[in-house]
Design a protein around this motif. Structure first.
Motif, short mmCIF file in Angstrom:
data_model
loop_
_atom_site.label_atom_id
_atom_site.label_comp_id
_atom_site.label_asym_id
_atom_site.label_seq_id
_atom_site.Cartn_x
_atom_site.Cartn_y
_atom_site.Cartn_z
N LEU A 162 79.10 3.87 77.16
CA LEU A 162 79.83 2.62 76.93
C LEU A 162 78.90 1.52 76.41
CD1 LEU A 162 82.11 2.67 80.09
CD2 LEU A 162 82.93 2.75 77.72
N ARG A 163 77.70 1.43 77.00
CA ARG A 163 76.75 0.42 76.55
C ARG A 163 76.29 0.70 75.11
NH1 ARG A 163 74.65 0.81 81.89
NH2 ARG A 163 75.27 -1.00 83.11
N ARG A 164 76.08 1.99 74.83
CA ARG A 164 75.58 2.39 73.51
C ARG A 164 76.58 2.03 72.40
NH1 ARG A 164 73.41 8.18 73.86
NH2 ARG A 164 71.88 7.17 75.20
N ILE A 165 77.88 2.14 72.70
CA ILE A 165 78.86 1.83 71.65
C ILE A 165 79.16 0.33 71.56
CG2 ILE A 165 79.92 4.12 71.73
CD1 ILE A 165 82.31 2.84 73.20
N GLY A 166 78.62 -0.44 72.51
CA GLY A 166 78.72 -1.89 72.37
C GLY A 166 79.53 -2.63 73.42
N ALA A 167 79.92 -1.96 74.53
CA ALA A 167 80.65 -2.66 75.60
C ALA A 167 79.72 -3.71 76.22
CB ALA A 167 81.11 -1.68 76.66
N ARG A 168 80.17 -4.96 76.24
CA ARG A 168 79.32 -6.06 76.72
C ARG A 168 79.13 -6.01 78.25
NH1 ARG A 168 80.77 -12.02 74.69
NH2 ARG A 168 80.24 -11.09 72.70
N HIS A 169 80.18 -5.63 78.95
CA HIS A 169 80.12 -5.59 80.42
C HIS A 169 80.56 -4.21 80.88
CE1 HIS A 169 80.08 -10.03 80.23
NE2 HIS A 169 81.04 -9.87 79.34
N VAL A 170 79.67 -3.48 81.53
CA VAL A 170 80.03 -2.18 82.08
C VAL A 170 80.13 -2.32 83.60
CG1 VAL A 170 79.39 0.25 82.33
CG2 VAL A 170 78.99 -0.93 80.16
N ILE A 171 81.30 -1.98 84.13
CA ILE A 171 81.60 -2.22 85.54
C ILE A 171 81.52 -0.92 86.32
CG2 ILE A 171 83.39 -3.07 87.14
CD1 ILE A 171 84.66 -4.15 84.28
N ASN A 172 80.77 -0.93 87.41
CA ASN A 172 80.82 0.19 88.34
C ASN A 172 81.94 -0.12 89.32
OD1 ASN A 172 80.54 1.86 90.57
ND2 ASN A 172 78.32 1.98 90.39
N ALA A 173 83.06 0.55 89.12
CA ALA A 173 84.27 0.20 89.88
C ALA A 173 84.13 0.47 91.37
CB ALA A 173 85.47 0.96 89.33
N GLU A 174 83.17 1.32 91.75
CA GLU A 174 82.96 1.58 93.18
C GLU A 174 82.42 0.31 93.86
OE1 GLU A 174 83.92 4.47 94.56
OE2 GLU A 174 84.61 4.90 92.54
N ASN A 175 81.61 -0.45 93.09
CA ASN A 175 80.97 -1.63 93.68
C ASN A 175 81.70 -2.92 93.39
OD1 ASN A 175 78.96 0.13 94.46
ND2 ASN A 175 77.64 -0.31 92.72
N ASP A 176 82.42 -2.97 92.27
CA ASP A 176 83.06 -4.22 91.84
C ASP A 176 84.56 -4.15 92.02
OD1 ASP A 176 80.75 -5.68 90.83
OD2 ASP A 176 80.62 -4.10 89.35
N ALA A 177 85.07 -4.88 92.99
CA ALA A 177 86.51 -4.86 93.25
C ALA A 177 87.26 -5.49 92.08
CB ALA A 177 86.81 -5.65 94.52
N GLY A 178 88.47 -4.99 91.83
CA GLY A 178 89.28 -5.47 90.71
C GLY A 178 89.55 -6.96 90.78
N LYS A 179 89.74 -7.49 91.97
CA LYS A 179 90.05 -8.91 92.12
C LYS A 179 88.87 -9.76 91.64
CE LYS A 179 92.69 -11.08 95.57
NZ LYS A 179 92.93 -11.45 96.97
N ARG A 180 87.67 -9.33 92.02
CA ARG A 180 86.46 -10.06 91.63
C ARG A 180 86.30 -10.03 90.11
NH1 ARG A 180 81.00 -8.51 90.82
NH2 ARG A 180 79.64 -10.31 91.02
N ILE A 181 86.49 -8.86 89.51
CA ILE A 181 86.35 -8.74 88.06
C ILE A 181 87.41 -9.58 87.35
CG2 ILE A 181 86.48 -7.13 86.09
CD1 ILE A 181 83.89 -6.95 87.79
N GLY A 182 88.64 -9.62 87.91
CA GLY A 182 89.68 -10.46 87.33
C GLY A 182 89.24 -11.91 87.23
N HIS A 183 88.62 -12.41 88.28
CA HIS A 183 88.15 -13.80 88.27
C HIS A 183 87.01 -14.00 87.27
CE1 HIS A 183 90.48 -14.20 92.00
NE2 HIS A 183 90.47 -15.48 91.72
N LEU A 184 86.13 -13.01 87.16
CA LEU A 184 85.00 -13.15 86.24
C LEU A 184 85.46 -13.06 84.78
CD1 LEU A 184 82.19 -11.09 88.03
CD2 LEU A 184 82.58 -13.55 88.08
#
Length: 219
Positions: free
Chosen positions: A113-135
């Motif tokens: 994902l990083r190689r093709i240019g995704a700016r933010h790669v999320i490890n969903a195990e560590n980052d809850a959806g609610k938190r990512i929604g706010h960010l």
């Protein structure tokens, strides 16, 4: 497609547990969100709650049809197929969407994902959806949910209190929040004393209930 009220337009692809949490959080915050999934049952389940569309985003035609390039940001939350995740992310990047957040399920997936240019790669195990929604919404530099109703967030100083001290802005009396501390560019972290001036480029660490924080940010 950013809006005058500060909301952003966000495309969320994949309505599993993580994607649906991101989409619902953004929708609750008043962001202009569109969720997409290729499973008609999932789309039907969410249609009463959030704006949702059935489409296969690995198909470049589908990307064109929903005019993906018009969105300010996209979240690729596909978890059951690494191939579908990578192809979708690539299609969105090819369409000209630069602010791309993508969920990874492994270190190898994250690397692709990083190689093709995704700016933010999320490890969903560590980052809850609610938190990512706010960010993703862009209002917060960081967001931590505490047990119960309270959250701690890091934000840039809102314009309506810039140049004022914490006491002058009456942040606790007016909004019910606490300024825990202030980080100014090039200076050390300072605790939120009453006589501390909050400048526009400062990062504020504030604590309070979500509704209080939203009120403070809105002014």
């Amino acid at each position: 497609m950013a809006h005058t009220n500060g909301s952003k337009s966000v495309l969320v692809v994949g309505l599993g547990r993580f994607g649906s949490s991101v989409a619902a959080t953004l929708n609750d915050m008043g962001q202009d969100v569109l969720a997409v999934d290729n499973d008609p049952e999932i789309v039907a389940r969410w249609s009463a709650h959030i704006p949702v569309l059935q489409a296969d985003m690995t198909d470049a035609m589908a990307i064109e049809q929903i005019d993906a390039a018009q969105f300010d940001a996209a979240v690729v939350a596909i978890g059951d197929s690494i191939e579908a995740s990578v192809i979708t992310a690539g299609n969105l990047l090819d369409a000209g969407l630069t602010d791309l957040w993508a969920k990874s399920v492994s270190a190898q997936h994250a690397r692709i994902l990083r190689r093709i240019g995704a700016r933010h790669v999320i490890n969903a195990e560590n980052d809850a959806g609610k938190r990512i929604g706010h960010l993703v919404s862009g209002n917060y530099l960081d967001y931590i949910e505490i047990e119960g109703m309270h959250t701690v967030v890091k934000v840039h100083t809102p314009l309506h209190v810039a140049g004022k001290t914490i006491a002058e802005a009456q942040v606790h009396d007016r909004y019910g929040i606490i300024v825990v501390g202030v980080k100014s560019p090039g200076r050390e972290f300072q605790y939120g004393e009453n006589d501390l001036v909050m400048r526009r480029n400062d990062e504020l660490i504030i604590a309070g209930k979500q509704t209080q924080i939203d009120k403070f940010l809105a002014g």
